[in-house]
Every structure is written in C-alpha cells, then in structure tokens.
Design a protein around this motif. Structure first.
Motif, short mmCIF file in Angstrom:
data_model
loop_
_atom_site.label_atom_id
_atom_site.label_comp_id
_atom_site.label_asym_id
_atom_site.label_seq_id
_atom_site.Cartn_x
_atom_site.Cartn_y
_atom_site.Cartn_z
N MET A 1 -18.47 -10.54 -21.89
CA MET A 1 -17.19 -11.05 -22.37
C MET A 1 -17.40 -12.59 -22.34
SD MET A 1 -13.28 -10.45 -20.90
CE MET A 1 -13.71 -11.47 -19.28
N ILE A 2 -17.80 -13.11 -21.31
CA ILE A 2 -17.81 -14.49 -21.08
C ILE A 2 -18.83 -15.11 -21.95
CG2 ILE A 2 -18.79 -16.51 -19.35
CD1 ILE A 2 -17.85 -14.52 -17.16
N PHE A 3 -20.16 -14.22 -22.36
CA PHE A 3 -21.27 -14.68 -23.15
C PHE A 3 -20.56 -14.94 -24.42
CE2 PHE A 3 -24.45 -13.18 -26.29
CZ PHE A 3 -25.25 -14.49 -26.23
N GLU B 1 -18.94 -18.25 -29.16
CA GLU B 1 -18.11 -18.54 -30.19
C GLU B 1 -17.11 -19.89 -29.93
OE1 GLU B 1 -17.73 -16.95 -33.11
OE2 GLU B 1 -19.27 -15.22 -32.58
N GLN B 2 -17.65 -20.54 -28.94
CA GLN B 2 -17.00 -21.80 -28.26
C GLN B 2 -15.51 -21.79 -28.18
OE1 GLN B 2 -18.66 -24.92 -30.89
NE2 GLN B 2 -20.78 -24.79 -29.96
N GLU B 3 -15.23 -20.44 -28.07
CA GLU B 3 -13.33 -20.27 -27.63
C GLU B 3 -13.26 -20.70 -26.24
OE1 GLU B 3 -13.52 -16.02 -28.44
OE2 GLU B 3 -13.41 -16.35 -30.69
N TYR B 4 -13.18 -21.76 -26.04
CA TYR B 4 -13.08 -22.45 -24.55
C TYR B 4 -11.57 -22.52 -24.22
CZ TYR B 4 -17.90 -24.11 -25.29
OH TYR B 4 -19.21 -24.15 -25.23
N ALA C 1 -8.41 -19.73 -20.21
CA ALA C 1 -7.55 -18.51 -19.87
C ALA C 1 -8.14 -17.56 -19.08
CB ALA C 1 -6.70 -18.37 -21.07
N ALA C 2 -9.33 -17.04 -19.47
CA ALA C 2 -9.64 -15.89 -18.88
C ALA C 2 -10.00 -16.20 -17.38
CB ALA C 2 -11.08 -15.18 -19.61
N PHE D 1 -17.20 -24.60 -14.15
CA PHE D 1 -17.68 -23.38 -14.70
C PHE D 1 -17.61 -23.35 -16.22
CE2 PHE D 1 -16.88 -19.00 -16.24
CZ PHE D 1 -17.59 -18.11 -15.42
N LEU D 2 -16.48 -23.85 -16.78
CA LEU D 2 -16.51 -24.09 -18.27
C LEU D 2 -17.60 -24.62 -18.89
CD1 LEU D 2 -12.52 -24.20 -18.64
CD2 LEU D 2 -14.08 -22.27 -19.28
N SER D 3 -17.64 -25.86 -18.21
CA SER D 3 -18.86 -27.04 -18.66
C SER D 3 -20.23 -26.37 -18.58
CB SER D 3 -18.83 -28.19 -17.86
OG SER D 3 -19.30 -27.93 -16.63
N LEU D 4 -20.62 -25.34 -17.59
CA LEU D 4 -21.78 -24.78 -17.54
C LEU D 4 -21.80 -23.63 -18.75
CD1 LEU D 4 -22.14 -24.84 -13.64
CD2 LEU D 4 -23.81 -26.00 -15.30
N CYS D 5 -20.94 -23.16 -18.87
CA CYS D 5 -20.83 -22.05 -20.05
C CYS D 5 -21.19 -22.60 -21.27
CB CYS D 5 -19.41 -21.37 -20.04
SG CYS D 5 -19.38 -20.27 -18.83
N GLY D 6 -21.16 -23.81 -21.72
CA GLY D 6 -21.57 -24.36 -22.65
C GLY D 6 -22.88 -24.96 -22.83
N GLU D 7 -23.41 -24.68 -21.74
CA GLU D 7 -25.17 -25.30 -21.81
C GLU D 7 -26.00 -24.22 -22.55
OE1 GLU D 7 -26.60 -27.95 -20.41
OE2 GLU D 7 -24.79 -28.91 -19.67
#
Length: 802
Positions: free
Chosen positions: A549-551, A556-559, A564-565, A777-783
């Motif tokens: 789900m996180i991936f 989709e860059q739905e940050y 929120a999640a 966490f969010l910044s790393l998800c964009g890497e």
C-alpha cells in the motif's frame, strides 16, 4: 502430600540431545547438572600442556566441549546466552553423587539397552528415594530399562521423549513403565505443558511411541509412493510443504536436515519390532535409500543427501537435486501443478484439503493416495498406540510441525470421503470409524462452548479434550464471542470484561482495516469493557505494515494520502498507550516493523518466549514511521542518568533501529530495549498466552487503571548527538560498510532521534518527535532507491515486512 517442585535437574549424557535438554531447562530458570563419561586418552592439546588423565579439566573435557558446541549451534538452544550460567558440568565418576540433591534425573545416553541399564544401576546408588528418574529414549521399551531396580526407582521411572531441538519442537512424550505411579505421570504431563512450554502426550510403551510411529510411516509411505508415481524430490517437497501446513523443509529437505541415518534407525526399529503391523512392508527401506546409506549421502551432516549444495563457476551457490532413478545430482527442477494454483486464494490451510484431494492432475492423485494411506494407518493405531485420537494429532503437530493432525485433515476432507480414499487404495479403515458414523457422529472433533471435544472410541461419544481450561483457543470462540468484524480483524469478548483484537489479514500485516479495527476495539472497550488484549494465534503476530500500500501511494506521489496513512498508524499506536483502559499486546513468532511498533506502545507486553521482535524498516529503505523511532528516542531518554554518558545510551537505541536488530527470543528483546524489565512478561507456552494476557489486563483494571498523561519530558540532545551520528555515517560510507542510500536513511533517523538540530539538550513532547519521524519517513518514501527496494520485495513475494 506435598507439592513436587523442580528446582534442579541432572542430565546424564551431553550429546546433542542431552545438551539441548540441559539448555532448555536453563531457559526456564532451573539449575542443571550436566554429566558425561571421562575421556580414556589425552588429546594433542592436553599432551602439549603436560596434563594427565587425572586433571579435572581433562576429566570434564567431553561434557564441556559438548555443551560449548551446543551453545554455539544454530538455531540457538538458549533463549539468552547468559542462561548458560545455570548449567554446571561434571563427569560420571567424580560427580555422580551430586544427583542425590536434584529433583529430577534425565538419562540421555546412547541408545543401547545394556548401557542404559548400567547407568541406572550406578545412579540408583546415589539417587534419593522419591526423585523422578526418566529416560529420553526414542524407542527402547521402557519396561526393559528399569528391570532389576528397586520398587521406589520403578515407581518414579518412565520415558520422557523430547524431540530435537528441545527448545523448538513442542512434543513431549511421556511413556509409563510397568510400575510408574499415576501421580508421576500427572505431574510430568502438567510440568511439560506449564513449565517447559510443551504439548505433553502420555503414550503407550509401543515401538517409536506415537510421534515417530506415525511420522516415520508418513515418510516411508512417501518414499514408496514417489517411485510408484515417478515424482521428483522437488515435486514431493512442493506438495508436502507449506501448502498443506507443513514446514518449508517439507519431506526430503527435512530428512537431509535430520539425517537419513536417524530416520533409517527408527524405521528399522519399527520394522523389526512391529511384525504384525498391517503396513509392515512400508517400513522396509526402498533400494534407493539403501544406496544413499551405502554412499553415506546422509544429508547436511555429510554434505549431500537428497540435495547437494555446490558453487558454480561464477562463485554462486547452487542447489542440485537427486534424480531418484539415476541417483545422480542434477540442476533443480521447477515444479508446477494446476491443483496447487487453485489453493492460492485459500488462506486457511485446513480449507485447502478438500480442493487438493479433488485435483484432476498428478497432485490430486498424490494427495488422494497419501492421505488415504495415512487415514487408514492412523485409524488402526487405536487402541494400539493410543486410546485417544487427539493424542495422535497433538503428536504430529508438536513433533513434526504439522499445522493439522491426520484426524483434523480427515475431518476437513470429510469422514465419508476419507473412507472412500482408503477404499480406492484397496484398504479398509478400522471398524470403529464406521461404527462412529452408525451412531450419527460424522466428525472426529466438534466445538462446544469454546472447548474442543473429540470422539472417544470406547465410549462412542464426544469427550472434552483435557487440559484446555488454561487456554483460550480463539478459533473456538471467534464466531460465538464476536463483537465486531471487518476484513482486517475480529474483535472477540474473552469474558471477564476483557476484549481481544484478533488480526485476520494476510500474514497479519497491518493495513487500514487492521488499524480501523484496533481503534474500534478501543472505542468499544472504553465504553463497555475493562481492558483490551491485542493478540492472535496465527503463525506470527505480525510481519509489519502493508508496504504494498505504501509503495503504491509513493509511486503515484500521493503524499497527502501517504501522510494521512502514516499519521493514522502513529495515532493508533498512541491510542494504545493513552486510552482509558489497560492495553496488553501479546507478540509471538515474527513481530516485525509495524507489529513491533504496536508492541512498543502497549501498557504491558505478554510475549511468547519464541518471539522474534525488531524494527526492520531500514531493510526497505525507510525508518520506523508508526511511532517506533519516537519510542526508542523516549526509551533512551528514560535511561539517561546524572553524570551518565548520554550519547552512548542514545547510540545503543539508534543502532537497534539502524542495524535492524531482531531478537532471537523474547529474552533478547530486553537487551534491545524493545521489552522492558520489570514491566513486560515472557511466557514459555504460547498456548497459554492469550489467557495470560487476559489475566494481566484484568489485574491492571482491578488495581485501578488510570489513563497515563502524555509525555512532554523526553530529553533530546540536539546538535551534540546529530554531529556524532553524522560523523559516524560518513565514516561508515567512506569505509564502504554502507551505501550512499543507507547513509541517507541513517542520517534521517539521526535527525529524528537527536530531536532535530537544536542548539542544546531540550525536553520535548512525544508529538514533536512523531512529527519529525513522519516527515523523515515521507521524504524517504520519495527516494528512488527506496522505491526500488520496495518493488524488489514485492516481486520476491515479501510485500508485507515493514
């Protein structure tokens, strides 16, 4: 009569089993005396040191070397290495008199009746009357071993058969001798379950007892069937592994691990000692097994068996499989069966059996033949090896790692349908099976009022399986005690004012539905109940958040949605900590990532000893984002003391996350700071865990539970800590210990655990740290590298381990 207590045991024989048994008693806090024979000659090292056979270090060499080897072995026999201090060693000449002060003597010497009798003769000279004395034999008749011993010896003597490795395999067979007192059997039955964490099964004194009699029949039957059907070793292991609730090692890999010689020894024993067994010829070794024995292809211990690991020209390891026709090794063959594809959408193993036996391909034929053969065999072992059918199921589940025992599988297929499978093989079930159907009973088991009942053959009626009163079996109460249900959880009323949240997702991963269920449970508990347990009885507590789900959100860059999640996860964990009712989390097995974060936020943890807990998010390219980074910072702060080197303390907690440390037992989780001494509890028998967690929640409520005040006093060290961490990650990257991306993840974690780049140590709130954690966490998800790691895990079939 006074209660019997076990404070000290003597284990006679320090081989693999003896040392393993000694270690497991040490695991549960018992003092152990481990004895073995003395060497008959010096080794080269002893000669070089000028030692003699009279020196104590020489006389205890065999026992000390064996114990040292056991402690170093994998999987570890001890819950914690410090528990080794509970074991003292000695030899059977200088130290045998010490058995006079122990409460239980366990003989684990070589499987030869004459040697065992000699050992017992010597032990009786020093044994205090009334002391328990048992043998860990795997097949020598108990009645022969105690011949010639005193009445008191024989009254307190029986077989106690542990399965190897003793820490991990739960079966504990208790085999009475001709004069064993009933109270001795009752004591050992209860002690095995409550203290040793075992499934205790009182067996009859028949060859191979229960577990090995049925288990070896199953393997030998497959040996013959594989030739008949022309199956490969890979095909059999595919068909007999996790798809039917068996270990990943399935059949041939398991034989390689255990050792073919061990299996052959037991099979030959059954063949020689059970001439009237209707399947006597099944225990005769097929020709290909005899050739493997002659070649000494015994499995892992000899470097090759049914499989052989080699290194290719490129230096990579490759596993070859044995061709059972040519008996030559060849490249592993991929296997595929349409019938198995039909079961992929069926999560519960027990629901797959009906589909499997109705398969139209070779797999379906295999299951019909193997299950039909097993059903016929187990039906005819009553009353020979057991009067109660549930003991056969218990033995196979606890001793061989089967998720469902033979009679449970038969129930799943259908009793009438199982009889048809038997008849298709030209066999007949035991007459009592048809008699059971004749009296209107068409299942071997039933559930009434949350308890399991089995069909009692002599009584021709259902009887309650004994020993359940200490357990809560969630599967038995899920429907009758359901309070709420969604696709992620079932909330059950455990009784006495306590609710339970029971995860139902795949691998108990934590997604939106699980979090919604958790919050709903807290809502209901705060309104109408006194406490909440978060526990389940799956193979693992939880492998973490659903990173699939996180991936998708990250790709989709739905940050905003991802933010929120993550906040919902953080808030849900904080609700566990700051609700108006006591919350108890009951981890077991793999408790990783988000599952660990949930554990960190409970008021109390009741952990199964076999819990493998850790914050493993670094492995997928992120930091713990559900409150784990915050919580480890808080716990580090709570250990700061005046004049203490605070940076060192913080670094320990930083490394727990940064090295993705996973404890190999609940006791090791105290070392990593995930469990807390004086607060959290470890329980050895997982079957008792939910009942224990309920009792803890009830006790907390009865003592007057007050909602805690949110913390605003977490000491963070700011730039002082951040600078230290950044220098460390630079050095690690420069020395090529970590990649550039690993350094980026570590620096993000450093920023959170330092509390940002504050100019001086400061007291902050938990929410302040949660906000930093979520931002990182969010910044790393964009890497890009993180997305690649996430995608790789999903492609590998590991989408759930955050």
């Amino acid at each position: 009569m006074s209660k019997r207590r076990i404070n000290k045991v003597a284990v006679i024989g320090s081989g693999i089993m003896g040392s393993g048994i000694a270690c497991h008693f040490a695991n549960i806090g018992v003092e152990v005396l481990l004895l073995d024979i003395i060497p008959r000659e010096l080794n080269d090292k002893e000669k070089a040191k000028g030692l003699t056979l009279n020196d104590k270090v020489v006389r205890n060499r065999l026992v000390n070397d064996a114990l040292t080897a056991a402690i170093k072995s994998k999987p570890a026999p001890l819950y914690h290495n410090s528990f080794a201090s509970r074991i003292s060693t000695g030899n059977l000449e200088d130290d045998i008199s010490k058995v006079s002060v122990v409460d239980w003597i366990i003989e684990v010497v070589v499987e030869r009746l004459d040697i065992k009798q000699q050992v017992f003769e010597n032990l009786e000279k020093h044994r205090t009357p009334g002391t328990l004395i048992t043998s860990n034999t795997s097949g020598i008749p108990i009645k022969f071993m105690s011949e010639g011993r005193s009445d008191d010896f024989q009254q307190h003597f029986c077989g106690t058969h542990f399965f190897n490795p003793p820490r991990y395999l739960k079966l504990f067979e208790i085999i009475p001798g001709p004069k064993t007192k009933p109270e001795v059997l009752d004591f050992l039955n209860g002690y095995g379950e409550k203290f040793l964490g075992k499934t205790s099964v009182v067996a009859k004194d028949t060859p191979a007892f229960i577990g090995n009699r049925i288990g070896i029949f199953g393997i030998q039957s497959l040996f013959h069937l594989v030739k008949e059907m022309g199956l490969t070793v890979e095909e059999v292991d595919k068909l007999t592994g996790p798809v039917i609730g068996r270990p990943k090692s399935a059949t041939f890999r398991t034989v390689d691990v255990v050792g073919l010689d061990t299996l052959v020894h037991v099979a030959n024993g059954i063949y020689e000692n059970c001439p009237n067994d209707e399947e006597h010829e099944i225990f005769k070794l097929p020709a290909f097994i005899n050739i493997l024995m002659e070649n000494k292809w015994l499995g892992s211990k000899s470097g090759q068996g049914f499989y052989k690991k080699i290194k290719g020209d490129d230096g990579r390891s490759e596993i070859l499989g044995l061709d059972l026709e040519t008996l030559e090794y060849r490249k592993g063959k991929k296997t595929s069966f349409p019938t198995l594809e039909l079961t992929k959408s069926i999560d519960k193993v027990v629901d797959r059996f009906k589909v499997l036996v109705n398969g139209k391909d070779k797999a379906g034929e295999f299951y019909r033949k193997s299950f039909g053969s097993m059903f016929a065999y187990v039906s005819k072992r009553i009353p020979e090896i057991s009067d109660e059918l549930y003991k056969i199921d218990d033995a196979m589940k606890a001793g061989f790692g089967w998720e469902n025992g033979p009679y449970e599988i038969w129930d799943a297929v259908g009793v009438k349908e199982g009889i048809q499978l038997i008849k298709e093989l030209g066999k007949e079930p035991a007459p009592w099976v048809s008699e059971m159907l004749d009296v209107g009973i068409d299942t071997f088991y039933t559930v009434k009022e949350g308890a399991t009942y089995y069909y009692d053959v002599p009584k021709k009626q259902y009887v309650k399986v004994p020993g359940q009163d200490a357990f809560i079996i969630l599967n038995n109460i899920r429907e009758s005690n359901e309070v709420f249900k969604n696709s992620g959880v079932v909330i059950e009323d455990l009784g006495d004012g306590i609710l339970n949240v029971d995860f139902q997702s795949k691998m108990n991963s934590i997604g939106g539905d699980v979090l919604a269920g958790l919050n709903k449970a807290i809502d209901i508990a705060e309104k109408d109940f006194d406490g909440l347990v978060v526990g389940n009885q799956g193979a693992n507590f939880s492998v973490g958040a659903n990173i699939g789900m996180i991936f998708m959100m990250a790709v989709e860059q739905e940050y905003d949605e991802l933010n929120a999640a993550v906040k919902y996860f953080q808030d849900s964990c904080m609700r566990l900590r700051y609700s108006s009712i006591p919350t108890v989390v009951a981890p077991h097995g793999m408790t990783l990532g988000g599952g660990c974060e949930m554990t960190l936020h409970a008021d109390k943890v009741v952990a199964a000893a076999e819990s493998y807990i850790g914050l493993v998010e670094f492995g997928v390219g992120v930091i713990p984002g559900g409150g784990g980074s915050k919580e480890m910072t808080l716990r580090a702060s709570d250990t700061f003391q005046k004049n203490d080197v605070e940076l060192n303390r913080l670094q320990e907690y930083f490394l727990t996350i940064g090295m993705a440390k996973v404890s190999t037992s609940a006791y090791e989780a105290f070392d990593t700071g995930i469990l807390q001494k004086g607060k959290d509890i470890v329980i050895v028998n997982k079957d008792r865990q939910i009942a224990a967690a309920k009792a803890v929640a009830r006790m907390m409520a009865d003592q007057g539970y007050t909602k805690p005040v949110k913390r605003k006093d977490v000491k963070v060290l700011g730039k002082q800590a951040l600078g230290m961490f950044l220098v460390g990650t630079d050095s690690m990257e420069a020395a090529h210990y970590i990649s550039e991306h690993d350094k980026k993840i570590a620096n993000k974690l450093a920023y959170v655990m330092a509390g940002g780049d504050l100019s001086e140590p400061t007291l902050v709130s938990e929410q302040y740290l949660l906000d930093l954690e979520r931002e990182a966490f969010l910044s790393l998800c964009g890497e890009r590298k993180t997305l690649e790691r996430l995608q790789h895990m999903i492609q590998k079939g590991k989408p759930l381990r955050n």
